[in-house]
Scaffold this motif. Structure first.
Motif, mmCIF file in Angstrom:
data_model
loop_
_atom_site.group_PDB
_atom_site.id
_atom_site.type_symbol
_atom_site.label_atom_id
_atom_site.label_comp_id
_atom_site.label_asym_id
_atom_site.label_seq_id
_atom_site.Cartn_x
_atom_site.Cartn_y
_atom_site.Cartn_z
ATOM 1 N N THR A 118 0.995 -0.986 0.059
ATOM 2 C CA THR A 118 -0.082 0.015 -0.431
ATOM 3 C C THR A 118 0.830 0.802 0.116
ATOM 4 O O THR A 118 1.463 1.285 0.791
ATOM 5 C CB THR A 118 -1.171 -0.179 1.052
ATOM 6 O OG1 THR A 118 -1.419 -0.861 1.102
ATOM 7 C CG2 THR A 118 -1.894 1.662 1.328
ATOM 8 N N ASP A 167 -5.820 6.509 3.586
ATOM 9 C CA ASP A 167 -7.138 6.697 4.530
ATOM 10 C C ASP A 167 -7.238 6.427 6.580
ATOM 11 O O ASP A 167 -7.058 7.356 6.470
ATOM 12 C CB ASP A 167 -7.719 6.395 2.755
ATOM 13 C CG ASP A 167 -7.408 6.997 2.214
ATOM 14 O OD1 ASP A 167 -7.066 8.208 1.702
ATOM 15 O OD2 ASP A 167 -7.839 6.679 1.070
ATOM 16 N N MET A 168 -7.277 5.096 6.491
ATOM 17 C CA MET A 168 -8.177 5.246 6.767
ATOM 18 C C MET A 168 -8.035 3.571 7.248
ATOM 19 O O MET A 168 -7.853 2.511 6.414
ATOM 20 C CB MET A 168 -9.765 4.918 7.449
ATOM 21 C CG MET A 168 -10.336 4.599 6.875
ATOM 22 S SD MET A 168 -12.061 5.019 7.406
ATOM 23 C CE MET A 168 -12.316 4.203 8.976
ATOM 24 N N LEU A 169 -7.605 2.799 9.164
ATOM 25 C CA LEU A 169 -7.458 1.413 9.455
ATOM 26 C C LEU A 169 -8.469 0.959 9.883
ATOM 27 O O LEU A 169 -9.580 1.672 10.418
ATOM 28 C CB LEU A 169 -6.319 1.046 9.993
ATOM 29 C CG LEU A 169 -6.342 -0.726 11.283
ATOM 30 C CD1 LEU A 169 -5.376 -0.452 10.617
ATOM 31 C CD2 LEU A 169 -5.962 0.330 12.625
ATOM 32 N N LEU A 170 -8.797 -0.343 8.900
ATOM 33 C CA LEU A 170 -10.326 -0.945 8.997
ATOM 34 C C LEU A 170 -10.161 -2.711 10.027
ATOM 35 O O LEU A 170 -8.681 -2.501 9.860
ATOM 36 C CB LEU A 170 -11.018 -1.620 7.824
ATOM 37 C CG LEU A 170 -10.888 -0.343 6.197
ATOM 38 C CD1 LEU A 170 -11.454 -1.838 5.544
ATOM 39 C CD2 LEU A 170 -12.437 0.072 7.300
ATOM 40 N N PRO A 171 -11.118 -2.105 11.222
ATOM 41 C CA PRO A 171 -10.708 -3.466 11.279
ATOM 42 C C PRO A 171 -10.047 -4.622 11.277
ATOM 43 O O PRO A 171 -10.616 -4.980 10.040
ATOM 44 C CB PRO A 171 -12.229 -3.916 11.914
ATOM 45 C CG PRO A 171 -13.113 -2.640 12.376
ATOM 46 C CD PRO A 171 -12.066 -2.207 10.823
ATOM 47 N N LEU A 172 -9.448 -5.141 11.880
ATOM 48 C CA LEU A 172 -8.624 -6.623 11.222
ATOM 49 C C LEU A 172 -9.404 -8.034 11.162
ATOM 50 O O LEU A 172 -8.777 -8.136 12.889
ATOM 51 C CB LEU A 172 -7.464 -6.645 11.684
ATOM 52 C CG LEU A 172 -6.295 -5.532 11.345
ATOM 53 C CD1 LEU A 172 -5.129 -5.814 11.594
ATOM 54 C CD2 LEU A 172 -5.739 -5.808 9.321
ATOM 55 N N GLU A 212 -1.720 -2.703 7.862
ATOM 56 C CA GLU A 212 -2.477 -3.385 8.887
ATOM 57 C C GLU A 212 -0.560 -4.495 8.864
ATOM 58 O O GLU A 212 -0.764 -4.523 9.938
ATOM 59 C CB GLU A 212 -3.144 -4.390 7.759
ATOM 60 C CG GLU A 212 -4.224 -3.882 7.581
ATOM 61 C CD GLU A 212 -4.681 -3.009 6.699
ATOM 62 O OE1 GLU A 212 -5.239 -2.188 5.777
ATOM 63 O OE2 GLU A 212 -3.724 -2.444 5.970
ATOM 64 N N LYS A 222 -4.059 2.421 16.229
ATOM 65 C CA LYS A 222 -4.649 3.301 15.058
ATOM 66 C C LYS A 222 -2.861 4.026 14.591
ATOM 67 O O LYS A 222 -1.764 3.984 15.026
ATOM 68 C CB LYS A 222 -4.518 5.072 16.361
ATOM 69 C CG LYS A 222 -4.688 6.287 15.678
ATOM 70 C CD LYS A 222 -4.643 7.249 16.375
ATOM 71 C CE LYS A 222 -4.040 7.726 17.704
ATOM 72 N NZ LYS A 222 -4.934 8.886 18.795
ATOM 73 N N THR A 255 -9.186 2.672 16.602
ATOM 74 C CA THR A 255 -9.788 1.525 15.517
ATOM 75 C C THR A 255 -9.817 0.282 16.649
ATOM 76 O O THR A 255 -8.588 -0.062 17.310
ATOM 77 C CB THR A 255 -9.678 0.806 14.371
ATOM 78 O OG1 THR A 255 -9.519 2.414 13.367
ATOM 79 C CG2 THR A 255 -10.051 -0.593 13.779
ATOM 80 N N TRP A 257 -9.730 -3.996 17.704
ATOM 81 C CA TRP A 257 -8.529 -4.769 17.620
ATOM 82 C C TRP A 257 -8.581 -5.185 19.108
ATOM 83 O O TRP A 257 -7.262 -5.631 19.528
ATOM 84 C CB TRP A 257 -7.390 -4.196 17.201
ATOM 85 C CG TRP A 257 -6.852 -4.999 16.090
ATOM 86 C CD1 TRP A 257 -6.946 -6.224 15.422
ATOM 87 C CD2 TRP A 257 -5.076 -5.464 16.208
ATOM 88 N NE1 TRP A 257 -6.314 -6.911 14.887
ATOM 89 C CE2 TRP A 257 -5.224 -6.073 15.927
ATOM 90 C CE3 TRP A 257 -4.063 -4.404 16.723
ATOM 91 C CZ2 TRP A 257 -3.139 -6.670 14.808
ATOM 92 C CZ3 TRP A 257 -2.860 -4.786 16.835
ATOM 93 C CH2 TRP A 257 -2.816 -6.243 15.822
#
Length: 249
Positions: free
Chosen positions: A78, A82-87, A125, A184, A244, A246
């Motif tokens: 990557t 933009d933003m971290l999504l839940p893993l 991630e 974060k 986020t 986690w």
């Protein structure tokens, strides 16, 4: 509470374990049992490369980012973020009482029986996962990386200092000071990242630790200074706003 970060002092990190206690209002709160069970099925790991790279000398120059491909062939890459999504596909393995994260896509792509865990995707991630595993391995103390600490610590004058301290340290006797509950991405490029992890003590007190990472030698690695310290920013949190979820628990 003092502004000094108790986790950045080598005397604390390596004698009591990296997260042996969470400092709250001047008190040390010991939490979580020391076990080695897994909190989920292993998503599968890649085979380890043939031995660690040559150990650099203490006089080596500070690391600079490089364009080297993933050391174990993870393809995710990557450039913009933009933003971290839940893993959601994270599985957790207890290492000395603290749970270490893993996903099939972002790593660690190498998990060895001797304890070594490394190789992360060149993604936000992947940087988050590298940070979480660093915390768990450092907290466990001793040679949990099977003499491969250079796999997760960036080259530089402080790397050998950090490795020497870790390999001579003992695992904490009183458990660990928290489990990861949120993450974060403070900043991210394809070469460098700053990651903040939120941890929770059993009385629902939250704290965060923030680390700098660099993409070097084909992996995300924690940056340490000349004294071998990563100097994480330790902060007691009122809540998890901005993070986020986690959860390792």
């Amino acid at each position: 509470m003092s502004d000094e970060n108790p986790f950045s002092r080598p005397s604390f990190i390596f004698s009591a374990g990296f997260l042996a206690a969470l400092v709250v209002s001047g008190a040390l709160v010991a939490v979580w049992p020391d076990d080695e069970d897994e909190a989920g099925a292993d998503p599968g790991t890649a085979s380890a490369p043939a031995g660690p790279g040559e150990t650099p000398s203490p006089e080596e120059a500070p690391a600079t980012p490089d364009g080297q491909d993933s050391v174990c062939g993870l393809e995710a890459h990557t450039v913009e973020f933009d933003m971290l999504l839940p893993l959601l596909d994270t599985t957790w393995t207890s290492i000395g009482g603290m749970r270490a994260p893993q996903t099939a896509e972002h790593g660690p792509g190498v998990v060895e029986d001797g304890g070594a865990r490394y190789c992360y995707a060149r993604t936000p991630e992947g940087a988050v996962l590298a940070t979480g595993n660093f915390l768990a391995l450092a907290n466990a103390g001793g040679d949990r990386m099977d003499s491969q600490w250079e796999r997760i610590v960036a080259p530089g004058p402080g790397r050998q200092v950090f490795i020497a301290e870790m390999e001579s340290s003992q695992a904490p006797e009183g458990g660990v000071g928290g489990q990861i509950v949120a993450a974060k991405v403070v900043s991210y490029t394809e070469d460098e990242a700053r990651i903040s992890l939120a941890l929770m003590a059993p009385d629902a007190v939250y704290a965060s630790m923030t680390f700098d990472l660099m993409w070097v030698e084909g992996d995300w690695k924690i940056v340490v200074d000349e004294s071998g310290e990563s100097d994480p920013l330790f902060t007691v949190l009122e809540d998890l706003s901005g993070y986020t979820p986690w959860a390792a628990i």
